[in-house]
Design an enzyme around this catalytic site. Structure first.
Site, PDB file in Angstrom:
ATOM      1  N   HIS A   1      -6.317  -7.103  -0.562  1.00 48.29           N
ATOM      2  CA  HIS A   1      -6.420  -5.662  -0.820  1.00 48.29           C
ATOM      3  C   HIS A   1      -5.639  -5.305  -2.085  1.00 48.29           C
ATOM      4  O   HIS A   1      -4.571  -5.870  -2.335  1.00 48.29           O
ATOM      5  CB  HIS A   1      -5.850  -4.868   0.356  1.00 48.29           C
ATOM      6  CG  HIS A   1      -6.492  -5.184   1.670  1.00 48.29           C
ATOM      7  ND1 HIS A   1      -5.934  -6.067   2.570  1.00 48.29           N
ATOM      8  CD2 HIS A   1      -7.651  -4.746   2.211  1.00 48.29           C
ATOM      9  CE1 HIS A   1      -6.732  -6.150   3.628  1.00 48.29           C
ATOM     10  NE2 HIS A   1      -7.774  -5.366   3.430  1.00 48.29           N
TER      11      HIS A   1
ATOM     12  N   ASP B   1      -4.672 -12.757   3.356  1.00 49.17           N
ATOM     13  CA  ASP B   1      -5.853 -12.257   4.068  1.00 49.17           C
ATOM     14  C   ASP B   1      -7.155 -12.470   3.296  1.00 49.17           C
ATOM     15  O   ASP B   1      -8.218 -12.072   3.764  1.00 49.17           O
ATOM     16  CB  ASP B   1      -5.678 -10.776   4.452  1.00 49.17           C
ATOM     17  CG  ASP B   1      -5.036  -9.945   3.355  1.00 49.17           C
ATOM     18  OD1 ASP B   1      -4.825 -10.460   2.233  1.00 49.17           O
ATOM     19  OD2 ASP B   1      -4.737  -8.762   3.617  1.00 49.17           O
TER      20      ASP B   1
ATOM     21  N   ASP C   1      -2.858 -10.668  -2.423  1.00 47.53           N
ATOM     22  CA  ASP C   1      -3.402 -10.128  -1.180  1.00 47.53           C
ATOM     23  C   ASP C   1      -4.853  -9.695  -1.432  1.00 47.53           C
ATOM     24  O   ASP C   1      -5.214  -9.329  -2.549  1.00 47.53           O
ATOM     25  CB  ASP C   1      -2.556  -8.918  -0.757  1.00 47.53           C
ATOM     26  CG  ASP C   1      -2.899  -8.407   0.628  1.00 47.53           C
ATOM     27  OD1 ASP C   1      -2.174  -8.748   1.578  1.00 47.53           O
ATOM     28  OD2 ASP C   1      -3.894  -7.663   0.760  1.00 47.53           O
TER      29      ASP C   1
ATOM     30  N   HIS D   1       0.819  -1.232   0.000  1.00 49.05           N
ATOM     31  CA  HIS D   1       0.000   0.000   0.000  1.00 49.05           C
ATOM     32  C   HIS D   1       0.852   1.280   0.000  1.00 49.05           C
ATOM     33  O   HIS D   1       0.312   2.367  -0.216  1.00 49.05           O
ATOM     34  CB  HIS D   1      -0.930   0.040   1.217  1.00 49.05           C
ATOM     35  CG  HIS D   1      -1.990  -1.014   1.207  1.00 49.05           C
ATOM     36  ND1 HIS D   1      -2.827  -1.215   0.131  1.00 49.05           N
ATOM     37  CD2 HIS D   1      -2.345  -1.935   2.142  1.00 49.05           C
ATOM     38  CE1 HIS D   1      -3.656  -2.224   0.406  1.00 49.05           C
ATOM     39  NE2 HIS D   1      -3.382  -2.680   1.609  1.00 49.05           N
TER      40      HIS D   1
HETATM   41 ZN   LIG Z   1      -4.140  -7.127   2.652  1.00 46.38          ZN
END
Ligand SMILES: [Zn+2]
Length: 305
Positions: free
Chosen positions: A164, A243, A162, A125
């Site tokens: 996200h 995740d 991931d 991120h």
């Molecule tokens: Zn994540």
């Protein structure tokens, strides 16, 4: 030989008592490695600290200055709504970034391959001049830039499973034709980016809440694999976040250890066809320690095949 890079400093990034991105994540992985017997086949290395030159291939120098200046001597300081620094954080972040650089060097010198980096804080991120989502330096992007600039590779693929979207990695490479970025992520979901990409080197696979293994496999087979085959990467880097596992409360996807093993095996096959098998995998998310640790073991077993 499967390389495994980590460092005790990565345990010293203290996010506070209720934060999901906790040192216990790495403890759980270590314990599962021992229980699985994998511990004995890994070639372990201590992560060095990334240099400023390596970090500044991705991050603005003024941003690096800001992170170094923000590091507290005591207590903790909030860098972003969910990203904190403790006295041990700066060294952990420098080692997490340095692990990916070392992984690239080990592979390119023929000393190990593939290589997994068990590090924290995560990185995908972190944008050029913005920390967010538990991330300070973009570990996978720094590793990819090292493969391009220090080793002269001209085609590097980053695959991010991931849950996200890797907004920081997209920020780093949206205009970089030497990098193909394949990302799957729950959508709509934090950080609410990545679903409108129209750049040919960004291959987004947004997945609605509730998506389980069969739909995930079908989607990445349709979108990622043809792009990877056409791109013919010389190295594959994996942003390995776990995740999206059904047991992980962070998200509403429903992947399993078997799905992580499957995608890893598919990437190994692509790497063998085009990249002399070169794979660097760097830990991103995964916040349920039990399923995280079992998924990492499934991932490593597939990398070993
Ligand atoms: Zn994540």
């Amino acid at each position: 030989m499967l390389g495994y890079i980590s460092h005790d400093d990565c345990m010293k990034h203290d996010t506070g008592p209720l934060h999901p991105e906790a040192p216990e994540r790495l403890d759980a992985i270590s314990n599962q490695l021992i229980m699985s017997g994998l511990d004995y086949v890994l070639m372990r290395h201590d992560a060095p600290k990334a240099t400023r030159e390596q970090i500044e291939r991705i991050h603005d120098p003024a941003y690096v200055d800001r992170i170094i200046a923000a590091a507290p001597e005591n207590g903790s300081v909030e860098i972003d709504g969910d990203t904190v620094m403790s006295p041990g954080t700066l060294n952990a972040a420098l080692r997490a970034a340095g692990a990916g650089v070392m992984a690239v060097d080990l592979i390119m010198s023929g000393k190990a391959n593939p290589v997994f980096c068990a590090v924290r804080p995560p990185g995908h991120h972190a944008e050029r001049a913005q920390a967010m989502g538990f991330c300070l330096f973009n570990n996978v992007a720094i590793a990819a830039a090292h493969a391009l600039e220090a080793h002269g590779l001209s085609r590097v693929a980053i695959v991010d499973f991931d849950v996200h979207h890797g907004n920081g990695t997209e920020d780093a490479f949206a205009d970089e034709p030497r990098v193909l970025f394949c990302s799957s992520f729950q959508h709509p979901f934090y950080p609410y980016s990545g679903h409108e990409a129209d750049t040919p080197n960004l291959v987004d696979v947004p997945l609605p809440a509730g998506t389980a293994g069969p739909a995930f496999r079908a989607a990445v087979s349709e979108h990622w694999f043809p792009a990877l085959e056409a791109f013919r990467p010389q190295m594959i880097l994996i942003s390995a976040g776990f995740d999206a596992h059904i047991m992980d409360d962070m998200s509403s996807l429903a992947l399993s250890e078997a799905d992580y093993g499957w995608i890893t095996s598919e990437l190994v096959a692509i790497a063998k066809r085009h990249a002399e098998g070169r794979i660097v995998s760097i830990l991103e998310g995964g916040y349920d320690p039990g399923s995280l640790a079992r998924s990492v073991v499934a991932h490593l077993k597939a990398l070993l095949d």
